[in-house]
Design an enzyme around this catalytic site. Structure first.
Site, short mmCIF file in Angstrom:
data_model
loop_
_atom_site.label_atom_id
_atom_site.label_comp_id
_atom_site.label_asym_id
_atom_site.label_seq_id
_atom_site.Cartn_x
_atom_site.Cartn_y
_atom_site.Cartn_z
CB ILE A 31 -7.71 -10.55 -13.86
CG1 ILE A 31 -6.21 -10.63 -14.16
CG2 ILE A 31 -8.48 -10.13 -15.11
CD1 ILE A 31 -5.83 -11.80 -15.04
CG LEU A 32 -11.05 -6.10 -10.87
CD1 LEU A 32 -11.08 -4.58 -10.72
CD2 LEU A 32 -11.80 -6.78 -9.73
N GLY A 78 0.79 -1.23 0.00
CA GLY A 78 0.00 0.00 0.00
C GLY A 78 0.82 1.28 0.00
CG ASP A 135 -10.82 -5.11 -22.04
OD1 ASP A 135 -9.75 -5.21 -21.40
OD2 ASP A 135 -10.86 -4.78 -23.24
CG ASN A 177 -3.94 -1.59 -13.09
OD1 ASN A 177 -3.82 -1.86 -11.89
ND2 ASN A 177 -3.20 -2.17 -14.02
CG HIS A 185 1.67 -2.64 -15.10
ND1 HIS A 185 1.68 -3.76 -14.30
CD2 HIS A 185 2.47 -2.94 -16.16
CE1 HIS A 185 2.43 -4.69 -14.85
NE2 HIS A 185 2.94 -4.22 -15.97
CG MET A 190 -1.08 -7.81 -6.80
SD MET A 190 -0.54 -6.78 -8.20
CE MET A 190 0.69 -7.85 -8.92
CD GLU A 211 4.46 1.72 -9.15
OE1 GLU A 211 3.87 0.93 -9.89
OE2 GLU A 211 4.76 1.44 -7.97
C1 GAR Z 1 3.04 -1.35 -7.49
O1 GAR Z 1 4.33 -1.37 -8.00
C2 GAR Z 1 2.01 -1.50 -8.59
O2 GAR Z 1 2.37 -0.86 -9.76
C3 GAR Z 1 2.01 -2.99 -8.77
O3 GAR Z 1 1.99 -3.48 -7.46
C4 GAR Z 1 2.78 -2.61 -6.65
C5 GAR Z 1 2.03 -2.30 -5.39
O4 GAR Z 1 2.86 -1.59 -4.49
N1 GAR Z 1 0.89 -3.44 -9.56
C6 GAR Z 1 1.00 -4.36 -10.48
O5 GAR Z 1 2.02 -5.00 -10.68
C7 GAR Z 1 -0.24 -4.59 -11.31
N2 GAR Z 1 0.05 -5.51 -12.36
P1 GAR Z 1 2.23 -0.91 -3.20
O6 GAR Z 1 1.33 -1.97 -2.54
O7 GAR Z 1 3.40 -0.57 -2.33
O8 GAR Z 1 1.45 0.27 -3.63
#
Ligand code: GAR
Length: 217
Positions: A111-112, A30, A165, A126, A128, A109, A198
């Site tokens: 897929i919806l 998170g 989707d 989302n 990524h 994590m 991010e």
């Molecule tokens: C993040 O790096 C996000 O981009 C990735 O999970 C991590 C969550 O980090 N998501 C994916 O890989 C989606 N395919 P966080 O829980 O510290 O925010």
């Protein structure tokens, strides 16, 4: 929405709210949720996280939500209920009770399916940790690091996109930023650089969305 068109039982205050309502879905640490919470608390983002929902009971992001006095809920997947549509429909019911403008997948994590997405068209975002069209799914950062060492890529990046989707980590891109990979990087160093990017990009995209759109709920 005028008061006369309010659904029965919806308090007038909802109609007057100008701050965007966000429901954030997580599965783990998170840190991106934290970036959103911090931005909301300093008013650098005119939004409010109205609920955090995890599919994992031990997700640390739930603690982060509670610390910020945000409702933190777990909607666990039932191991013996393989029908994802049933889960997604229950999840959508839960999310809908919070009247979100936007639903943010921040490390969610799963897929919806359309059972969820059709309830919130064009309102699910989302994040990524890779550039559009690259490394969809899990372990994107490690796979980029490996690809760099095979000489296949020179940089990676992060993106935020609408989830239209059931495609994995793809959809109309709202924001993206490249992240350099340095020769001496450990996977952990690359991960730290990507997460910092991010945190910045996700808040910037949300800021732009809430400034340029009217309430979606
Ligand atoms: C993040 O790096 C996000 O981009 C990735 O999970 C991590 C969550 O980090 N998501 C994916 O890989 C989606 N395919 P966080 O829980 O510290 O925010």
């Amino acid at each position: 929405m005028t008061n006369s068109s309010l659904p029965v039982g919806l308090p007038d205050s909802h109609a007057r709210e100008t701050v965007a309502r966000l429901v954030v879905l997580i599965s783990g640490n998170g840190s991106n949720l934290q970036a959103i919470l911090d931005a909301c608390s300093t008013a650098s983002l005119q939004a409010q996280v109205v609920a955090v929902i995890s599919n994992k009971p031990d997700a640390f992001g739930l603690e982060r939500a509670r610390k910020s006095n945000v409702p933190a809920l777990v909607v666990p997947a039932q191991p013996k209920a393989p029908d994802r549509r049933v889960y997604d429909s229950q999840l959508a019911d839960t999310v809908a009770t919070f009247l979100p403008d936007w639903i943010v997948l921040a490390g969610w994590m799963r897929i919806l399916t359309s059972s969820f997405l059709d309830r919130f068209p064009n309102r699910v975002l989302n994040l990524h940790p890779a550039l559009p069209g690259t490394f969809p799914g899990t372990h994107a950062i490690e796979r980029a690091w490996d690809a760099y060492h095979r000489g296949e890529i020179h940089q990676t990046g992060v993106m935020v996109h609408i989830v239209p989707d059931e495609g994995v980590d793809c959809g109309p891109v709202l924001g993206q930023e490249t992240v350099p990979i340095h020769a001496g990087d450990s996977p952990e160093q690359l991960e730290t650089r990507i997460h910092a990017t991010e945190h910045r990009l996700l808040v910037a995209v949300l800021r732009e969305l809430v400034q340029t759109t009217s309430p979606q709920r």
